[in-house]
Design a protein around this motif. Structure first.
Motif, PDB file in Angstrom:
ATOM      1  N   ALA A  72       0.789  -1.109  -0.040  1.00  0.00           N
ATOM      2  CA  ALA A  72      -0.050   0.012  -0.131  1.00  0.00           C
ATOM      3  C   ALA A  72       0.983   1.316  -0.016  1.00  0.00           C
ATOM      4  CB  ALA A  72      -0.934  -0.110   1.115  1.00  0.00           C
ATOM      5  N   LYS A  73       2.079   1.204  -0.280  1.00  0.00           N
ATOM      6  CA  LYS A  73       3.064   2.271  -0.209  1.00  0.00           C
ATOM      7  C   LYS A  73       3.010   2.984   1.084  1.00  0.00           C
ATOM      8  CE  LYS A  73       4.192   1.559  -4.710  1.00  0.00           C
ATOM      9  NZ  LYS A  73       3.961   0.078  -4.756  1.00  0.00           N
ATOM     10  N   ASP A  74       2.599   2.359   2.072  1.00  0.00           N
ATOM     11  CA  ASP A  74       2.481   3.219   3.647  1.00  0.00           C
ATOM     12  C   ASP A  74       1.361   4.263   3.385  1.00  0.00           C
ATOM     13  OD1 ASP A  74       4.377   1.508   4.245  1.00  0.00           O
ATOM     14  OD2 ASP A  74       5.909   3.015   4.935  1.00  0.00           O
ATOM     15  N   HIS A  75       0.567   4.161   2.713  1.00  0.00           N
ATOM     16  CA  HIS A  75      -0.599   5.331   2.248  1.00  0.00           C
ATOM     17  C   HIS A  75      -1.930   4.845   2.909  1.00  0.00           C
ATOM     18  CE1 HIS A  75       1.590   8.478   0.087  1.00  0.00           C
ATOM     19  NE2 HIS A  75       1.976   7.370  -0.681  1.00  0.00           N
ATOM     20  N   PRO A  76      -2.292   5.327   4.085  1.00  0.00           N
ATOM     21  CA  PRO A  76      -3.746   5.005   4.575  1.00  0.00           C
ATOM     22  C   PRO A  76      -4.674   4.946   3.590  1.00  0.00           C
ATOM     23  CG  PRO A  76      -2.556   6.412   6.066  1.00  0.00           C
ATOM     24  CD  PRO A  76      -1.710   6.421   4.656  1.00  0.00           C
ATOM     25  N   GLU A  77      -4.836   6.075   2.718  1.00  0.00           N
ATOM     26  CA  GLU A  77      -5.701   6.089   1.626  1.00  0.00           C
ATOM     27  C   GLU A  77      -5.923   4.715   0.825  1.00  0.00           C
ATOM     28  OE1 GLU A  77      -3.291   8.373   2.001  1.00  0.00           O
ATOM     29  OE2 GLU A  77      -4.229  10.084   2.999  1.00  0.00           O
ATOM     30  N   VAL A  78      -4.680   4.190   0.353  1.00  0.00           N
ATOM     31  CA  VAL A  78      -4.958   2.953  -0.399  1.00  0.00           C
ATOM     32  C   VAL A  78      -5.387   2.004   0.322  1.00  0.00           C
ATOM     33  CG1 VAL A  78      -3.294   1.275  -1.374  1.00  0.00           C
ATOM     34  CG2 VAL A  78      -2.610   3.787  -1.547  1.00  0.00           C
ATOM     35  N   LEU A  79      -5.165   1.667   1.666  1.00  0.00           N
ATOM     36  CA  LEU A  79      -6.001   0.797   2.443  1.00  0.00           C
ATOM     37  C   LEU A  79      -7.398   1.177   2.774  1.00  0.00           C
ATOM     38  CD1 LEU A  79      -3.180   0.239   5.183  1.00  0.00           C
ATOM     39  CD2 LEU A  79      -3.549  -1.274   3.190  1.00  0.00           C
ATOM     40  N   ASP A  80      -7.753   2.257   3.000  1.00  0.00           N
ATOM     41  CA  ASP A  80      -9.168   2.778   2.890  1.00  0.00           C
ATOM     42  C   ASP A  80      -9.927   2.313   1.766  1.00  0.00           C
ATOM     43  OD1 ASP A  80      -8.649   3.849   5.407  1.00  0.00           O
ATOM     44  OD2 ASP A  80      -8.565   5.752   4.528  1.00  0.00           O
ATOM     45  N   ASP A  81      -9.243   2.441   0.296  1.00  0.00           N
ATOM     46  CA  ASP A  81      -9.560   2.210  -0.840  1.00  0.00           C
ATOM     47  C   ASP A  81      -9.946   0.687  -0.922  1.00  0.00           C
ATOM     48  OD1 ASP A  81      -9.888   5.037  -1.567  1.00  0.00           O
ATOM     49  OD2 ASP A  81      -8.117   4.590  -2.698  1.00  0.00           O
ATOM     50  N   ALA A  82      -9.074   0.156  -0.466  1.00  0.00           N
ATOM     51  CA  ALA A  82      -8.950  -1.511  -0.625  1.00  0.00           C
ATOM     52  C   ALA A  82     -10.125  -1.930   0.352  1.00  0.00           C
ATOM     53  CB  ALA A  82      -7.796  -2.130   0.069  1.00  0.00           C
ATOM     54  N   LYS A  83     -10.241  -1.217   1.415  1.00  0.00           N
ATOM     55  CA  LYS A  83     -11.580  -1.766   2.221  1.00  0.00           C
ATOM     56  C   LYS A  83     -12.701  -1.472   1.778  1.00  0.00           C
ATOM     57  CE  LYS A  83     -13.157  -0.622   7.120  1.00  0.00           C
ATOM     58  NZ  LYS A  83     -14.495   0.091   6.917  1.00  0.00           N
ATOM     59  N   ARG A  84     -12.868  -0.363   1.185  1.00  0.00           N
ATOM     60  CA  ARG A  84     -14.214   0.153   0.589  1.00  0.00           C
ATOM     61  C   ARG A  84     -14.387  -0.776  -0.838  1.00  0.00           C
ATOM     62  NH1 ARG A  84     -13.493   5.044   1.065  1.00  0.00           N
ATOM     63  NH2 ARG A  84     -11.954   5.364  -0.751  1.00  0.00           N
ATOM     64  N   TYR A  85     -13.552  -1.103  -1.318  1.00  0.00           N
ATOM     65  CA  TYR A  85     -13.413  -1.884  -2.650  1.00  0.00           C
ATOM     66  C   TYR A  85     -14.146  -3.483  -1.866  1.00  0.00           C
ATOM     67  CZ  TYR A  85     -12.232  -5.396  -6.443  1.00  0.00           C
ATOM     68  OH  TYR A  85     -12.352  -6.143  -7.275  1.00  0.00           O
ATOM     69  N   LEU A  86     -13.566  -3.956  -1.094  1.00  0.00           N
ATOM     70  CA  LEU A  86     -14.073  -5.277  -0.445  1.00  0.00           C
ATOM     71  C   LEU A  86     -15.405  -5.162  -0.010  1.00  0.00           C
ATOM     72  CD1 LEU A  86     -10.655  -6.596   1.252  1.00  0.00           C
ATOM     73  CD2 LEU A  86     -11.891  -7.517  -0.685  1.00  0.00           C
ATOM     74  N   GLU A  87     -15.858  -4.206   0.722  1.00  0.00           N
ATOM     75  CA  GLU A  87     -17.097  -3.845   1.251  1.00  0.00           C
ATOM     76  C   GLU A  87     -18.237  -3.802   0.181  1.00  0.00           C
ATOM     77  OE1 GLU A  87     -15.950  -1.806   5.467  1.00  0.00           O
ATOM     78  OE2 GLU A  87     -16.249  -0.534   3.877  1.00  0.00           O
ATOM     79  N   GLU A  88     -17.865  -3.198  -1.027  1.00  0.00           N
ATOM     80  CA  GLU A  88     -18.711  -2.909  -2.136  1.00  0.00           C
ATOM     81  C   GLU A  88     -18.748  -4.163  -2.864  1.00  0.00           C
ATOM     82  OE1 GLU A  88     -17.449   0.392  -4.231  1.00  0.00           O
ATOM     83  OE2 GLU A  88     -17.695   1.683  -2.553  1.00  0.00           O
ATOM     84  N   ARG A  89     -17.789  -4.990  -3.119  1.00  0.00           N
ATOM     85  CA  ARG A  89     -17.645  -5.994  -4.284  1.00  0.00           C
ATOM     86  C   ARG A  89     -17.999  -7.500  -3.361  1.00  0.00           C
ATOM     87  NH1 ARG A  89     -14.877  -4.249  -9.177  1.00  0.00           N
ATOM     88  NH2 ARG A  89     -15.304  -1.946  -9.071  1.00  0.00           N
ATOM     89  N   GLY A  90     -17.792  -7.343  -2.222  1.00  0.00           N
ATOM     90  CA  GLY A  90     -17.885  -8.686  -1.488  1.00  0.00           C
ATOM     91  C   GLY A  90     -16.473  -9.203  -0.994  1.00  0.00           C
ATOM     92  N   TYR A  91     -16.662  -9.882   0.009  1.00  0.00           N
ATOM     93  CA  TYR A  91     -15.487 -10.628   0.692  1.00  0.00           C
ATOM     94  C   TYR A  91     -15.832 -11.896   1.223  1.00  0.00           C
ATOM     95  CZ  TYR A  91     -16.896  -8.312   4.923  1.00  0.00           C
ATOM     96  OH  TYR A  91     -17.820  -7.784   6.098  1.00  0.00           O
ATOM     97  N   TYR A  92     -15.011 -12.778   1.541  1.00  0.00           N
ATOM     98  CA  TYR A  92     -15.326 -13.942   2.211  1.00  0.00           C
ATOM     99  C   TYR A  92     -15.088 -14.171   3.576  1.00  0.00           C
ATOM    100  CZ  TYR A  92     -10.474 -15.506   1.490  1.00  0.00           C
ATOM    101  OH  TYR A  92      -9.257 -15.857   1.570  1.00  0.00           O
ATOM    102  N   GLY A  93     -15.681 -14.809   4.417  1.00  0.00           N
ATOM    103  CA  GLY A  93     -15.155 -15.115   5.654  1.00  0.00           C
ATOM    104  C   GLY A  93     -15.441 -14.078   6.677  1.00  0.00           C
ATOM    105  N   ARG A  94     -15.086 -14.446   8.050  1.00  0.00           N
ATOM    106  CA  ARG A  94     -14.794 -13.380   8.972  1.00  0.00           C
ATOM    107  C   ARG A  94     -13.456 -13.073   9.148  1.00  0.00           C
ATOM    108  NH1 ARG A  94     -19.211 -11.357  11.068  1.00  0.00           N
ATOM    109  NH2 ARG A  94     -20.924 -12.743  11.812  1.00  0.00           N
TER     110      ARG A  94
END
Length: 127
Positions: free
Chosen positions: A99-121
């Motif tokens: 994520a190149k140490d950028h919180p925004e990249v991790l925020d975008d990844a989180k948002r992506y998974l929440e919108e598109r779905g993810y598996y498991g807990r």
């Protein structure tokens, strides 16, 4: 070049490596010394400081809280300022590195998974 030399003279290379190891061993160079030297040179910290930091984290990764790793523990640090941030498992260290140490990249990844779905807990056993 080095590979060809080693393939051409494997016995000589093995003897040189063994001699180097014996010299290092005789001079007191040990894994403990290597760790001390590495921590001091790379992060400006002592093994005691590393131990204190790891203990303050509950002997676990500062991100996922896992207390086990199949690799060695990683010292996470700010690459620009050089300041140590914490001790991470290999997976979490790779995660923030990618994520190149950028919180925004991790925020975008989180948002992506929440919108598109993810598996498991979220379970430590999965990490």
């Amino acid at each position: 070049m080095e590979r060809e030399r080693a393939q051409a003279n494997p016995e000589k290379v093995a003897a040189q490596k063994k001699a180097t190891y014996e010299r290092m061993k005789a001079s007191g160079y040990t894994k403990k010394y290597a760790r001390e030297h590495y921590l001091k040179k790379t992060y400006g910290m002592t093994p005691e400081q590393w131990d204190e930091m790891f203990e303050s984290q509950g002997h676990s990764c500062a991100i996922c809280r896992s207390d086990q790793t199949s690799f060695s523990w990683c010292v996470d640090h700010d690459h620009e300022a050089g300041e140590v941030r914490g001790i991470l498992c290999h997976g979490c260290n790779v995660l923030i590195g990618m994520a190149k140490d950028h919180p925004e990249v991790l925020d975008d990844a989180k948002r992506y998974l929440e919108e598109r779905g993810y598996y498991g807990r979220y379970q430590l056993s999965l990490l």
